[in-house]
Design a protein around this motif. Structure first.
Motif: not given
Length: 320
Positions: A189-212
């Motif tokens: 279940a996690t393996a299916r969701l992770l790519p959707r969250l990352l959207q191709g990102r290759q660096a930076g934190p996995v879990f991001l805040a809502d704002r810049r």
């Protein structure tokens, strides 16, 4: 003759004559801690001590100063109180070894006995309802499921960077308590969701805040805690905890909402209920001592209900 540093007390890098103010001493103390998770946890407490007595010499710290700091958590749970008190005690021990402090300002403060509730483990059915409820954002649903499937500590998962993920092997490299580098593993279940969250990102934190993240000022995070693509900072533990408690208030029989740590507790207790041995639980949880697993091996309410139903004399009667 070589000089050997006392274990757990690295030499003060500032040397003799260094600034002996509380703020400067706290900065040096935190810099001596090898584990980032410990530094971050202690900093939450010691920031309040610095705000209270920042420019004063460490030697002037008193029991009243420590009591004023701890008063902030006077109505908090025993575990929270004890965690912040541990930070003050650790700083005190370090300051005494550096000859900055001759007394013990923490001597009047005592740890509080933790009241253990018998329903800390969240029923698996309620967790599945929570994980699959698409009214909650993808980020939250993935974080909650990842914490449950890995049985990891919340600060370990929130500290993950994209580079720490091994998507092919369904594992991530984490820095555990004490600074050890270890791996946690997740399921489908996690393996299916992770790519959707990352959207191709290759660096930076996995879990991001809502704002810049702010680029300047005292709230500006370290560069490592900013996504180079979106400019958003790392999701903080307090924010993640608040969102989880808010989302689970209606599911919790006590209407208080659950804590992120209960996901780890639930995962291990559910594995124990499924018949996993203590060494297997230790491998999953990465506890150093088997004795620490006692609370998880002690099976909970669901097991009690099942045993009661299975041994109900009325259930033995066969319909004619």
């Amino acid at each position: 003759m070589p000089v050997i540093a006392f274990p757990g007390s690295p030499p003060d890098p500032a040397g003799p004559g260094a600034d002996s103010s509380v703020t400067a001493a706290i900065d040096r103390f935190l810099a001596c801690l090898p584990a980032k998770t410990t530094r971050d946890s202690y900093a939450k407490t010691l920031t309040h001590l610095a705000g209270l007595a920042g420019n004063r010499p460490v030697a002037d710290l008193s029991c009243e100063d420590y009591a004023a700091v701890m008063d902030r958590w006077n109505t908090a749970a025993a575990a929270t109180w004890n965690r912040h008190l541990s930070a003050l005690v650790s700083f005190t021990t370090w300051a005494q070894r550096q000859d900055l402090l001759a007394t013990n300002p923490a001597r009047r403060l005592t740890r509080r006995p933790a009241v253990r509730r018998g329903d800390r483990a969240i029923p698996a059915a309620r967790l599945e309802t929570l994980f699959t409820d698409e009214r909650h954002p993808l980020r939250e649903r993935l974080l909650w499921r990842l914490l449950y499937e890995t049985a990891a500590r919340a600060d370990e998962i929130l500290s993950l960077d994209v580079a720490d993920l091994d998507l092919e092997r369904r594992r991530a490299r984490v820095t555990s308590k004490g600074g050890a580098i270890e791996y946690v593993h997740w399921a489908t279940a996690t393996a299916r969701l992770l790519p959707r969250l990352l959207q191709g990102r290759q660096a930076g934190p996995v879990f991001l805040a809502d704002r810049r993240a702010p680029a300047t000022g005292r709230r500006a995070p370290a560069t490592a805690d900013i996504c180079p693509v979106t400019g958003r900072g790392r999701l903080s533990y307090p924010r993640a905890e608040y969102l989880f408690k808010t989302a689970t208030a209606d599911l919790d029989p006590h209407r208080e909402g659950w804590t992120l740590h209960q996901l780890r507790h639930s995962a291990l207790q559910h594995l124990a209920e499924a018949g996993r041995t203590a060494p297997e639980l230790q491998a999953k949880s990465r506890h150093q001592h088997l004795a620490s697993l006692g609370r998880y091996i002690r099976l909970g309410e669901e097991t009690s209900a099942r045993i009661t139903a299975e041994h109900d004399p009325a259930a033995r009667r066969r319909a004619r």
